[in-house]
Design a protein around this motif. Structure first.
Motif, mmCIF file in Angstrom:
data_model
loop_
_atom_site.group_PDB
_atom_site.id
_atom_site.type_symbol
_atom_site.label_atom_id
_atom_site.label_comp_id
_atom_site.label_asym_id
_atom_site.label_seq_id
_atom_site.Cartn_x
_atom_site.Cartn_y
_atom_site.Cartn_z
ATOM 1 N N TRP A 25 71.433 -14.957 69.940
ATOM 2 C CA TRP A 25 71.418 -13.993 70.886
ATOM 3 C C TRP A 25 70.777 -14.324 72.175
ATOM 4 C CZ3 TRP A 25 69.761 -8.329 69.246
ATOM 5 C CH2 TRP A 25 70.477 -7.191 70.029
ATOM 6 N N ASP A 58 70.299 1.984 72.444
ATOM 7 C CA ASP A 58 70.159 0.402 72.639
ATOM 8 C C ASP A 58 68.883 0.153 73.568
ATOM 9 O OD1 ASP A 58 72.746 0.198 71.555
ATOM 10 O OD2 ASP A 58 73.474 0.341 73.924
ATOM 11 N N GLN A 69 71.125 -3.161 69.417
ATOM 12 C CA GLN A 69 72.348 -3.137 69.818
ATOM 13 C C GLN A 69 72.812 -2.212 68.871
ATOM 14 O OE1 GLN A 69 75.022 -2.310 72.025
ATOM 15 N NE2 GLN A 69 76.339 -2.268 70.322
ATOM 16 N N ASP A 71 75.665 0.835 67.560
ATOM 17 C CA ASP A 71 77.083 1.155 67.629
ATOM 18 C C ASP A 71 77.292 2.795 67.498
ATOM 19 O OD1 ASP A 71 76.676 2.072 64.955
ATOM 20 O OD2 ASP A 71 78.074 0.541 64.289
ATOM 21 N N ALA A 96 68.388 0.070 77.306
ATOM 22 C CA ALA A 96 69.501 -0.811 78.001
ATOM 23 C C ALA A 96 70.207 0.032 78.710
ATOM 24 C CB ALA A 96 70.302 -1.645 76.840
ATOM 25 N N GLY A 99 75.477 -1.230 75.883
ATOM 26 C CA GLY A 99 75.654 -2.189 74.780
ATOM 27 C C GLY A 99 77.052 -1.812 74.084
ATOM 28 N N THR A 100 77.641 -3.252 73.649
ATOM 29 C CA THR A 100 78.992 -3.173 73.287
ATOM 30 C C THR A 100 78.911 -4.084 71.976
ATOM 31 O OG1 THR A 100 79.590 -5.155 74.536
ATOM 32 C CG2 THR A 100 79.948 -2.922 75.585
ATOM 33 N N GLY A 129 78.383 -8.934 70.011
ATOM 34 C CA GLY A 129 77.974 -7.821 71.096
ATOM 35 C C GLY A 129 77.141 -8.223 72.176
ATOM 36 N N THR A 130 76.952 -7.220 72.887
ATOM 37 C CA THR A 130 76.121 -7.380 74.328
ATOM 38 C C THR A 130 75.120 -6.371 74.659
ATOM 39 O OG1 THR A 130 77.901 -6.262 75.894
ATOM 40 C CG2 THR A 130 78.086 -8.587 75.289
ATOM 41 N N LEU A 131 74.236 -6.638 75.095
ATOM 42 C CA LEU A 131 73.239 -5.376 75.720
ATOM 43 C C LEU A 131 72.767 -5.988 77.316
ATOM 44 C CD1 LEU A 131 69.836 -5.251 73.571
ATOM 45 C CD2 LEU A 131 71.717 -3.466 74.156
#
Length: 192
Positions: A25, A58, A69, A71, A96, A99-100, A129-131
């Motif tokens: 990460w 997130d 993160q 969903d 955040a 987030g994805t 994923g991302t934040l």
């Protein structure tokens, strides 16, 4: 014969640097934001199940070594770490901006000592994923730049803050190149 030797040397060099499954990460300051991108897979064999949990949002907490993160379900299966850092720095909770990707969480020694993975996750499945924290810096988030390692019985998760260091050459690469040079020289001598 030369092809067999060359193939063997190449295979040995490539397998010497092979790594186990893991998740990285990586958080970077970019364009006035802090963006964390995670990818990899985990081997959860041997890790103690801590049950189910989750949060519908997130977040990040430097003082607790926690990054989550979520969903659309907001739920996770959780497993216990063998070892985890106590914190990433000094500041408290920050939500955040976005987030994805997959549900994924690391909770350090001060916040549960657990990893959260998507409900029903099977070892070896890809995670990504991302934040994003808009208009933030590491300093504003209270982060101490560096790498933090969370250990499971058969795997690791590394959370890294800051510029990435150049990747060093594998120790076997110079030896492999010298071997190929020697083989080429031997072939030239035999041909000429």
């Amino acid at each position: 014969m030369l092809k067999t030797i060359a193939a063997g040397l190449l295979g040995a060099a490539l397998s010497a640097g092979a790594a186990n499954a893991a998740v990285l990460w990586d958080f970077q300051e970019t364009g006035g934001d802090v963006v964390g991108i995670f990818a990899g897979s985990l081997d959860l064999s041997g890790a103690g199940s801590a049950g189910a949990g989750g949060l519908p949002f997130d977040l990040f907490s430097a003082s607790d070594a926690a990054a989550i993160q979520s969903d659309s379900t907001g739920s996770f299966d959780t497993y216990e770490f063998d070892a985890a850092p106590a914190n990433f720095g000094t500041d408290g909770l920050t939500l955040a901006t976005s987030g994805t990707g997959d549900a994924f969480a690391v909770l350090g020694a001060n916040s549960g000592n657990e990893v959260g993975v998507p409900t029903g996750y099977a070892s070896g499945q890809a995670l990504a994923g991302t934040l994003t924290f808009a208009n933030q810096t590491f300093a504003a988030l209270g982060v101490t730049p560096g790498s933090y390692v969370f250990s499971l019985p058969n795997d690791t998760i590394t959370v890294r803050f800051g510029p990435t260091a150049p990747v060093p050459l594998p120790a076997t690469l110079p030896l492999l190149l010298a071997g190929f040079g020697g083989l080429a020289l031997l072939r030239r001598r035999r041909a000429g």
